[in-house]
Design a protein around this motif. Structure first.
Motif, PDB file in Angstrom:
ATOM      1  N   UNK A   1      31.328 -58.239 -58.531  1.00  0.00           N
ATOM      2  CA  UNK A   1      30.670 -57.100 -58.636  1.00  0.00           C
ATOM      3  C   UNK A   1      29.453 -57.125 -58.880  1.00  0.00           C
ATOM      4  N   UNK A   2      28.512 -56.329 -57.971  1.00  0.00           N
ATOM      5  CA  UNK A   2      27.169 -56.436 -57.875  1.00  0.00           C
ATOM      6  C   UNK A   2      26.639 -55.217 -58.513  1.00  0.00           C
ATOM      7  N   UNK A   3      25.357 -55.191 -58.975  1.00  0.00           N
ATOM      8  CA  UNK A   3      24.793 -53.774 -59.484  1.00  0.00           C
ATOM      9  C   UNK A   3      23.409 -53.524 -58.513  1.00  0.00           C
ATOM     10  N   UNK A   4      23.252 -52.435 -58.071  1.00  0.00           N
ATOM     11  CA  UNK A   4      22.189 -51.812 -57.416  1.00  0.00           C
ATOM     12  C   UNK A   4      21.371 -50.765 -58.271  1.00  0.00           C
ATOM     13  N   UNK A   5      19.939 -50.833 -58.318  1.00  0.00           N
ATOM     14  CA  UNK A   5      19.175 -49.848 -59.121  1.00  0.00           C
ATOM     15  C   UNK A   5      18.047 -49.474 -58.047  1.00  0.00           C
ATOM     16  N   UNK A   6      18.257 -48.166 -57.903  1.00  0.00           N
ATOM     17  CA  UNK A   6      17.217 -47.323 -57.124  1.00  0.00           C
ATOM     18  C   UNK A   6      16.285 -46.553 -58.122  1.00  0.00           C
ATOM     19  N   UNK A   7      14.834 -46.800 -57.954  1.00  0.00           N
ATOM     20  CA  UNK A   7      13.882 -46.200 -58.623  1.00  0.00           C
ATOM     21  C   UNK A   7      13.062 -45.263 -57.886  1.00  0.00           C
ATOM     22  N   UNK A   8      12.739 -44.253 -57.906  1.00  0.00           N
ATOM     23  CA  UNK A   8      11.577 -43.502 -57.194  1.00  0.00           C
ATOM     24  C   UNK A   8      10.017 -44.147 -57.556  1.00  0.00           C
TER      25      UNK A   8
ATOM     26  N   UNK B   1      15.533 -42.257 -61.343  1.00  0.00           N
ATOM     27  CA  UNK B   1      16.422 -43.648 -60.940  1.00  0.00           C
ATOM     28  C   UNK B   1      17.552 -43.460 -61.117  1.00  0.00           C
ATOM     29  N   UNK B   2      18.465 -44.279 -60.133  1.00  0.00           N
ATOM     30  CA  UNK B   2      19.961 -43.953 -59.973  1.00  0.00           C
ATOM     31  C   UNK B   2      20.408 -45.427 -59.995  1.00  0.00           C
ATOM     32  N   UNK B   3      21.553 -45.772 -60.540  1.00  0.00           N
ATOM     33  CA  UNK B   3      22.440 -47.057 -60.654  1.00  0.00           C
ATOM     34  C   UNK B   3      23.720 -47.023 -59.737  1.00  0.00           C
ATOM     35  N   UNK B   4      23.968 -47.958 -59.033  1.00  0.00           N
ATOM     36  CA  UNK B   4      25.153 -47.889 -58.037  1.00  0.00           C
ATOM     37  C   UNK B   4      25.702 -49.210 -58.327  1.00  0.00           C
ATOM     38  N   UNK B   5      27.250 -49.581 -58.052  1.00  0.00           N
ATOM     39  CA  UNK B   5      27.810 -50.710 -57.972  1.00  0.00           C
ATOM     40  C   UNK B   5      28.426 -50.983 -56.374  1.00  0.00           C
ATOM     41  N   UNK B   6      28.494 -52.472 -56.303  1.00  0.00           N
ATOM     42  CA  UNK B   6      29.372 -52.732 -54.865  1.00  0.00           C
ATOM     43  C   UNK B   6      30.051 -54.075 -55.179  1.00  0.00           C
ATOM     44  N   UNK B   7      30.975 -54.369 -54.396  1.00  0.00           N
ATOM     45  CA  UNK B   7      31.710 -55.693 -54.504  1.00  0.00           C
ATOM     46  C   UNK B   7      31.378 -56.630 -53.287  1.00  0.00           C
ATOM     47  N   UNK B   8      31.217 -57.886 -53.595  1.00  0.00           N
ATOM     48  CA  UNK B   8      31.220 -59.219 -52.663  1.00  0.00           C
ATOM     49  C   UNK B   8      32.577 -59.934 -52.646  1.00  0.00           C
ATOM     50  N   UNK B   9      33.006 -59.982 -51.271  1.00  0.00           N
ATOM     51  CA  UNK B   9      34.324 -60.349 -51.267  1.00  0.00           C
ATOM     52  C   UNK B   9      34.156 -61.845 -50.592  1.00  0.00           C
ATOM     53  N   UNK B  10      35.198 -62.820 -50.656  1.00  0.00           N
ATOM     54  CA  UNK B  10      34.845 -64.149 -50.069  1.00  0.00           C
ATOM     55  C   UNK B  10      34.892 -64.101 -48.469  1.00  0.00           C
ATOM     56  N   UNK B  11      34.531 -65.153 -47.985  1.00  0.00           N
ATOM     57  CA  UNK B  11      34.561 -65.235 -46.393  1.00  0.00           C
ATOM     58  C   UNK B  11      35.027 -66.558 -46.019  1.00  0.00           C
ATOM     59  N   UNK B  12      35.794 -66.436 -44.759  1.00  0.00           N
ATOM     60  CA  UNK B  12      36.527 -67.483 -44.217  1.00  0.00           C
ATOM     61  C   UNK B  12      35.558 -68.333 -43.225  1.00  0.00           C
ATOM     62  N   UNK B  13      35.372 -69.613 -43.164  1.00  0.00           N
ATOM     63  CA  UNK B  13      34.461 -70.042 -42.157  1.00  0.00           C
ATOM     64  C   UNK B  13      35.244 -69.954 -40.907  1.00  0.00           C
ATOM     65  N   UNK B  14      34.245 -69.343 -39.954  1.00  0.00           N
ATOM     66  CA  UNK B  14      34.546 -69.052 -38.551  1.00  0.00           C
ATOM     67  C   UNK B  14      33.892 -69.615 -37.488  1.00  0.00           C
TER      68      UNK B  14
END
Length: 690
Positions: free
Chosen positions: A426-433, A440-453
């Motif tokens: 889980x990662x955090x993003x902060x937006x500041x005017x 200012x506003x804080x949001x979260x997002x997810x980073x999922x694994x990747x398969x070698x292609x």
């Protein structure tokens, strides 16, 4: 300022001319105007009036040189045809005036008989109405008392009319200036039956200034309607004056001339095409009526009105939106409300808390006006901030999902900072005017694994260098040695051009094998250095480039690679190796090399010998025959001259020269050539004509 200067200049010319006329014709020569034929005096008066009318300028344009603009010749001819009622035939320019005018009753008086010399003093022998003529260059009409009337030059203004007051003007007499030297004068003596119809009136002459007052109404008159069809005069030209938009229809203001160069005030109709109200171009067609015939066309412009005095209505304070704020404010000119997007367009510049609204006028108006207004800051809220995706795929780098913050611009209105945004989790993003946005506003997002292609793998092609080259492998979002390793699938050392298979094997956070292709491209022969190319002298044998060498330079001081014919390249010559001519040696790469290069060399004929025999006032020159069936050239120059004159012999080796003069010494030489290949010139020899 320019208009004032021109008015002063014309006033001075008028004063000088008036004084000249008073002194020359009213005091010292009170009967002088009566001493020349009335028709000549009428021509002089036409010339003076036309020269002082700024609607007449100078031109060499064939369609304009007979009015309203003139050149020197057509000005003088028009003075006698329009003013004096003369008619001339065969006139083209100054070189034809002598014959044309003497056929019409004029007598040629050479300069020597008049005492004309190369100075600017008019001899007393000149008479009012004399036509000064430099047959090769120029002509002017003498007015008396040292003054002339003439069409001089366009003074750098090719447009219709006199822009400087000196294109067509009255000016002092001169001679020997700018290469002009008077050969003599043409003086009317009435000695020819072809001198024209003396009943032609000079009372209606062109040369008046100002605009026609008839506008778009018919210019027909009762006298014109009763004119006999055979006596009708064709309209010659029309000029329309430009106007400025007023909001009302505006009839054209016209100046019209007939084929005799006279100003026309009636006897025509006017038709317009295009709006006579709005700004733009109006086409005008004038059709002769009554005493006039023919149709002439012109156009004029209605220019937009300057609206720089218009006023923009007051503007209330606005809240910042992230976009340029363009208030919709009313615009009035002299109290009249103008229409948006028809009379003007609105644009604005926003500078933090202050904006400037500008109305730029268009179509029927020109110019621009501005007014300032206040801009208040906006507040950032959670509803303003939206992530385009709440999940992103691991790529080995710090990631920042796209975010939309209303209509605000990143970096200008807000900043984004992220944490824990490299590895899966889980990662955090902060937006500041910033700037015009606060909060200012804080949001979260997810980073999922990747398969070698396989799509993630890129192997850069190499180009043959003569040395071993390791493949340059990249995988999007991966780091070599950290996320994967590279292995060879065979024992090849990656030297020669070809396609090889390599293996990417995942390590640490990746697993599995991926195959990829590694290509070593052939080197272009265009990058190879060539030396030893030779030119040959024809000997009837096959002569090849045995000294030609090709080498490929290498980096890091390594020994250059020598190319071998048959292994690295092939050789051909489309025109044959042994014939005379310009040769194209084609080298085509093979194996580790590609492309074809062309090398140019020559198989030249042998240098021929030269023989000669002296002739009466001439020479006979013979080129000695050489093998290979070439053609020959003979080059001759007079003894003491630095330049040669060369002659090509198409079918023989002999050329005769006549009319060279007796006992003259010449240098001669010869050479052979064929298909672009030339032998050396033979050693020059001296020859003397009989």
């Amino acid at each position: 300022m320019k208009i004032r200067e021109r008015m002063i200049r014309h006033l001075l010319v008028t004063v000088v001319l008036t004084l000249a006329l008073l002194l020359g014709f009213g005091i010292a020569q009170t009967s002088h105007a009566d001493s020349i034929p009335s028709r000549v005096e009428s021509a002089v008066q036409w010339a003076i009036a036309t020269a002082n009318d700024e609607s007449h300028g100078y031109t060499l344009n064939p369609s304009l040189r007979w009015g309203p603009d003139y050149d020197c010749g057509t000005f003088v001819v028009s003075a006698f045809t329009n003013g004096g009622g003369f008619s001339f035939s065969g006139f083209v320019g100054t070189k034809s005036m002598l014959q044309s005018f003497t056929n019409a009753g004029f007598t040629w008086v050479p300069a020597s008989q008049l005492g004309i010399t190369l100075n600017n003093v008019a001899p007393a022998s000149l008479q009012r109405g004399d036509i000064l003529l430099d047959m090769d260059r120029h002509t002017e009409l003498y007015l008396g008392n040292g003054m002339t009337a003439a069409a001089h030059s366009d003074r750098g203004h090719p447009e219709t009319g006199d822009q400087t007051g000196t294109e067509v003007s009255v000016a002092p007499y001169y001679n020997g200036v700018s290469g002009i030297s008077w050969d003599g004068v043409l003086r009317y003596t009435g000695t020819s039956a072809n001198s024209g119809n003396s009943s032609s009136s000079s009372s209606s002459r062109s040369g008046n200034s100002g605009n026609s007052s008839n506008g778009s109404n018919s210019g027909s008159s009762s006298s014109g309607s009763s004119a006999n069809a055979s006596s009708k005069i064709s309209l010659k030209s029309v000029k329309a004056y430009n106007k400025t938009y007023t909001g009302k229809s505006q009839s054209p203001s016209l100046v019209i001339y007939d084929a005799n160069g006279r100003r026309v005030y009636s006897g025509y109709s006017v038709k317009t095409s295009g709006s006579t109200t709005n700004a733009g171009t109006v086409k005008v067609t004038v059709k002769g009526l009554g005493a006039h015939t023919g149709t002439v066309k012109t156009s004029y412009r209605i220019y937009p009105k300057n609206a720089s005095s218009a006023v923009i209505a007051a503007i209330s304070a606005k809240t910042y939106t992230g976009k340029t704020i363009v208030p919709n404010a009313a615009v009035r000119l002299n109290g009249v409300k103008l229409k948006k997007n028809r009379d003007y367009t609105l644009s604005a510049v926003n500078n933090n808390t202050r904006g400037t609204l500008t109305a730029t006028f268009c179509n029927n108006y020109t110019g621009k006006v501005s007014r300032s207004f206040t801009i208040n800051k906006a507040t950032l809220t959670s509803s303003n901030v939206k992530l385009e995706s709440s999940k992103v795929q691991y790529n080995g780098s710090a990631q920042e999902p796209e975010v939309k913050v209303s209509s605000f611009q990143k970096g200008t209105d807000y900043t984004v900072t992220c944490s824990n945004n490299v590895n899966a989790g889980k990662a955090t993003m902060k937006v500041r005017g910033c700037r015009m946005v606060k909060g200012s506003v804080t949001k979260t997002f997810s980073i999922v694994p990747k398969t070698l292609e396989s799509d993630d793998v890129q192997v850069a092609d190499a180009v043959y260098s003569g040395s071993e080259q390791e493949p340059d492998v990249t995988a999007a979002g991966l780091t070599k040695g950290k996320d994967y390793q590279v292995f060879r699938s065979d024992s090849d050392q990656y030297v020669n051009a070809g396609t090889y298979t390599i293996i990417l094997r995942g390590i640490n956070n990746y697993t599995g094998d991926l195959n990829a292709s590694y290509v070593i491209q052939p080197r272009s022969l265009k990058e190879v250095k060539t030396s030893g190319l030779q030119d040959f002298t024809y000997n009837g044998k096959n002569q090849k480039q045995n000294l030609l060498t090709l080498t490929l330079e290498r980096e890091n001081g390594e020994t250059p690679v020598s190319l071998a014919q048959g292994t690295d390249y092939t050789e051909s010559c489309a025109s044959g190796f042994k014939s005379i001519g310009k040769k194209k040696l084609l080298l085509t790469g093979t194996g580790n090399y590609k492309d074809t290069i062309s090398l140019t060399y020559y198989v030249k004929p042998k240098t021929p010998s030269v023989k000669f025999s002296s002739l009466f006032s001439g020479l006979k020159i013979t080129a000695g025959k050489v093998s290979g069936s070439p053609k020959y050239q003979i080059s001759v120059r007079k003894s003491g001259s630095k330049s040669w004159k060369t002659y090509s012999l198409s079918t023989s080796r002999v050329r005769r020269f006549s009319s060279l003069g007796r006992g003259k010494t010449y240098q001669i030489r010869v050479r052979a050539y064929k298909d672009g290949a030339y032998s050396s010139w033979s050693t020059p020899v001296y020859a003397v004509t009989k």
